[in-house]
Enzyme design. Structure first.
Site, PDB file in Angstrom:
ATOM      1  CB  CYS A 123      -0.946  -0.005   1.189  1.00  0.00           C
ATOM      2  SG  CYS A 123      -1.989  -1.468   1.237  1.00  0.00           S
ATOM      3  CG  HIS A 251      -3.001   3.163   1.812  1.00  0.00           C
ATOM      4  ND1 HIS A 251      -3.675   2.763   0.676  1.00  0.00           N
ATOM      5  CD2 HIS A 251      -3.135   2.146   2.708  1.00  0.00           C
ATOM      6  CE1 HIS A 251      -4.175   1.558   0.880  1.00  0.00           C
ATOM      7  NE2 HIS A 251      -3.869   1.166   2.104  1.00  0.00           N
ATOM      8  CG  ASN A 285      -7.042  -0.698   1.295  1.00  0.00           C
ATOM      9  OD1 ASN A 285      -6.245  -0.610   0.375  1.00  0.00           O
ATOM     10  ND2 ASN A 285      -6.669  -0.871   2.547  1.00  0.00           N
TER      11      ASN A 285
HETATM   12  O1  UT7 Z   1      -4.097  -1.304   3.399  1.00  0.00           O
HETATM   13  C1  UT7 Z   1      -3.592  -2.153   4.363  1.00  0.00           C
HETATM   14  C2  UT7 Z   1      -3.673  -1.505   5.683  1.00  0.00           C
HETATM   15  N1  UT7 Z   1      -4.629  -2.223   6.506  1.00  0.00           N
HETATM   16  C3  UT7 Z   1      -5.477  -1.562   7.305  1.00  0.00           C
HETATM   17  O2  UT7 Z   1      -5.516  -0.381   7.333  1.00  0.00           O
HETATM   18  C4  UT7 Z   1      -6.355  -2.383   8.243  1.00  0.00           C
HETATM   19  C5  UT7 Z   1      -6.430  -1.751   9.601  1.00  0.00           C
HETATM   20  N2  UT7 Z   1      -7.426  -2.387  10.431  1.00  0.00           N
HETATM   21  C6  UT7 Z   1      -8.745  -2.212  10.247  1.00  0.00           C
HETATM   22  O3  UT7 Z   1      -9.138  -1.484   9.359  1.00  0.00           O
HETATM   23  C7  UT7 Z   1      -9.686  -2.865  11.199  1.00  0.00           C
HETATM   24  O4  UT7 Z   1      -8.954  -3.554  12.210  1.00  0.00           O
HETATM   25  C8  UT7 Z   1     -10.656  -3.855  10.528  1.00  0.00           C
HETATM   26  C9  UT7 Z   1     -11.630  -3.090   9.666  1.00  0.00           C
HETATM   27  C10 UT7 Z   1      -9.896  -4.861   9.682  1.00  0.00           C
HETATM   28  C11 UT7 Z   1     -11.469  -4.602  11.568  1.00  0.00           C
HETATM   29  O5  UT7 Z   1     -12.128  -3.698  12.430  1.00  0.00           O
HETATM   30  P1  UT7 Z   1     -12.022  -3.856  14.003  1.00  0.00           P
HETATM   31  O6  UT7 Z   1     -12.758  -2.733  14.576  1.00  0.00           O
HETATM   32  O7  UT7 Z   1     -10.574  -3.990  14.378  1.00  0.00           O
HETATM   33  O8  UT7 Z   1     -12.813  -5.192  14.242  1.00  0.00           O
HETATM   34  P2  UT7 Z   1     -12.343  -6.541  14.957  1.00  0.00           P
HETATM   35  O9  UT7 Z   1     -11.406  -7.302  14.081  1.00  0.00           O
HETATM   36  O10 UT7 Z   1     -11.896  -6.220  16.350  1.00  0.00           O
HETATM   37  O11 UT7 Z   1     -13.686  -7.327  15.051  1.00  0.00           O
HETATM   38  C12 UT7 Z   1     -14.750  -6.907  15.906  1.00  0.00           C
HETATM   39  C13 UT7 Z   1     -15.941  -7.817  15.692  1.00  0.00           C
HETATM   40  C14 UT7 Z   1     -15.584  -9.295  15.749  1.00  0.00           C
HETATM   41  O12 UT7 Z   1     -16.686  -9.983  16.318  1.00  0.00           O
HETATM   42  P3  UT7 Z   1     -16.676 -10.421  17.844  1.00  0.00           P
HETATM   43  O13 UT7 Z   1     -15.490 -11.348  17.977  1.00  0.00           O
HETATM   44  O14 UT7 Z   1     -16.526  -9.165  18.636  1.00  0.00           O
HETATM   45  O15 UT7 Z   1     -17.988 -11.111  18.012  1.00  0.00           O
HETATM   46  C15 UT7 Z   1     -15.469  -9.682  14.301  1.00  0.00           C
HETATM   47  O16 UT7 Z   1     -15.718 -11.039  14.084  1.00  0.00           O
HETATM   48  O17 UT7 Z   1     -16.481  -7.585  14.386  1.00  0.00           O
HETATM   49  C16 UT7 Z   1     -16.561  -8.830  13.688  1.00  0.00           C
HETATM   50  N3  UT7 Z   1     -16.379  -8.591  12.264  1.00  0.00           N
HETATM   51  C17 UT7 Z   1     -17.392  -8.228  11.459  1.00  0.00           C
HETATM   52  N4  UT7 Z   1     -18.712  -8.034  11.696  1.00  0.00           N
HETATM   53  C18 UT7 Z   1     -19.456  -7.669  10.642  1.00  0.00           C
HETATM   54  C19 UT7 Z   1     -15.242  -8.639  11.544  1.00  0.00           C
HETATM   55  N5  UT7 Z   1     -15.480  -8.329  10.266  1.00  0.00           N
HETATM   56  C20 UT7 Z   1     -16.818  -8.080  10.188  1.00  0.00           C
HETATM   57  C21 UT7 Z   1     -17.662  -7.697   9.144  1.00  0.00           C
HETATM   58  N6  UT7 Z   1     -18.964  -7.512   9.428  1.00  0.00           N
HETATM   59  N7  UT7 Z   1     -17.222  -7.520   7.886  1.00  0.00           N
END
Ligand code: UT7
Length: 329
Positions: A123, A251, A285
């Protein structure tokens, strides 16, 4: 006998001369994704800030998208393809690593034979490639370069993995760069770049049959703590103050990361009216493509104007990062 070598006389610096972009026609909304995976529009918009993204057709190749964006940037610069002597494509999603993308993009542009190489800094690829290109121009090794960021991320993301398939998308963006006159002065500032290979596994593709794996929270924490100081250093290196920044183009990783970066820069003196690129909302993204694509879209909709100081900040897998200040064409 010791010989002395002649080198090409350097020029006053490099400038961006034009920008362009290409997105596949197909738009995928959050509601459409929710038909196949357990997700919903509210979760995606609030956690990531994406409303829709563009997805390439199965037969639509990364090099096709890169060529279309490059052609638009060359036109925007008021040039024709034969004015270009080097093609650099930043990408991490080619279907195979050999041959590279750039030589075929050159051929597709009708300039078979020019210098052509790919850059993989994921990225951060575009900001790395722009820095390398600017130094090639400054040193006189190249005259006019088209620097492209292009990704077909949907080839490398598991459509059933809700933690990644909602984020990554396809597209291309490009900038043409060329020499600055003494009178104009440089339009691409020094790059501040670096890497954290000790965190390599947090965004990775294990092998050619695997999909992208991302430890989202770790990447989120890294991006929201380590990147703002890099952006500030890039301004300092260019002799600018945070208050000089008209447009902040990070980015397009996650809207929350972008807003956190803008907030950190404002705490350091950036203006309230500094425009933050929010291209992620309708583009998703697109990794190396996201910065030049956002620039092209913002120029087209008037939110970024010719002469504006733009701060470009790339970061992502590697982990790699690179930032530089530029003047918009
Ligand atoms: O370009 C490369 C650079 N990469 C990035 O910038 C990524 C940086 N990170 C992020 O953008 C975020 O960490 C994510 C968008 C990937 C994830 O968001 P988060 O707020 O960190 O969510 P999480 O992984 O802590 O998940 C929270 C909850 C989980 O459920 P439980 O365990 O709390 O029941 C996940 O299973 O959200 C759930 N979850 C979803 N729910 C609905 C994960 N993905 C989804 C989804 N829809 N698509």
């Amino acid at each position: 006998m010791s010989a002395t070598l002649r080198i090409t006389p350097p020029v006053a610096g490099a400038r961006i001369l034009g920008v362009g972009s290409y997105q596949p026609a197909r738009v995928v909304t959050n509601a459409e994704l929710a038909q196949t995976i357990d997700t919903n529009d509210e979760w995606i918009q609030s956690r990531v800030g994406i409303a829709s993204r563009h997805v390439a057709a199965p037969g639509e190749l990364l090099i096709d998208m890169a060529t279309a964006a490059a052609a638009q940037a060359i036109k925007d610069a008021g040039l024709i393809p034969t004015d270009i002597d080097t093609v650099i494509v930043a990408t991490c999603t080619m279907p195979t690593s050999v041959p590279n993308a750039s030589a075929r993009v050159a051929t597709a542009l009708g300039i078979n034979g020019v210098g052509a190489f790919d850059v993989n800094a994921a990225c951060a690829g575009f900001t790395y490639a722009l820095a390398v290109g600017a130094d090639l121009v400054r040193s006189g090794s190249a005259t006019r370069i088209v620097v492209v960021g292009a990704e077909k991320f949907t080839d490398w993301v598991d459509p059933l993995d809700r933690s990644t398939s909602i984020i990554f998308a396809d597209g291309a963006g490009a900038a043409v760069i060329g020499p600055a006159t003494e009178q104009q002065g440089p339009g691409i500032g020094p790059v501040v770049w670096g890497s954290a290979g000790d965190m390599a596994e947090v965004i990775s593709i294990a092998d050619r049959t695997s999909f992208l794996h991302q430890e989202g929270q770790t990447v989120f924490r890294w991006a929201t703590t380590k990147i703002a100081p890099i952006a500030l250093q890039a301004l300092e290196q260019a002799g600018l103050q945070p208050s000089d920044v008209d447009v902040l183009v990070p980015h397009q990783a996650n809207l929350r990361i972008l807003e956190s970066l803008a907030k950190a820069l404002r705490k350091s003196g950036a203006r309230e009216d500094m425009v933050l690129a929010r291209d992620i909302v309708h583009s998703g993204n697109t990794s190396a493509a996201s910065i030049p694509m956002a620039l092209a879209h913002m120029r087209a909709d008037g939110s970024a104007r010719s002469g504006d100081v733009a701060l470009l900040v790339g970061f992502g897998a590697g982990l790699c990062f690179a930032a530089q200040a530029v003047l918009l064409p």
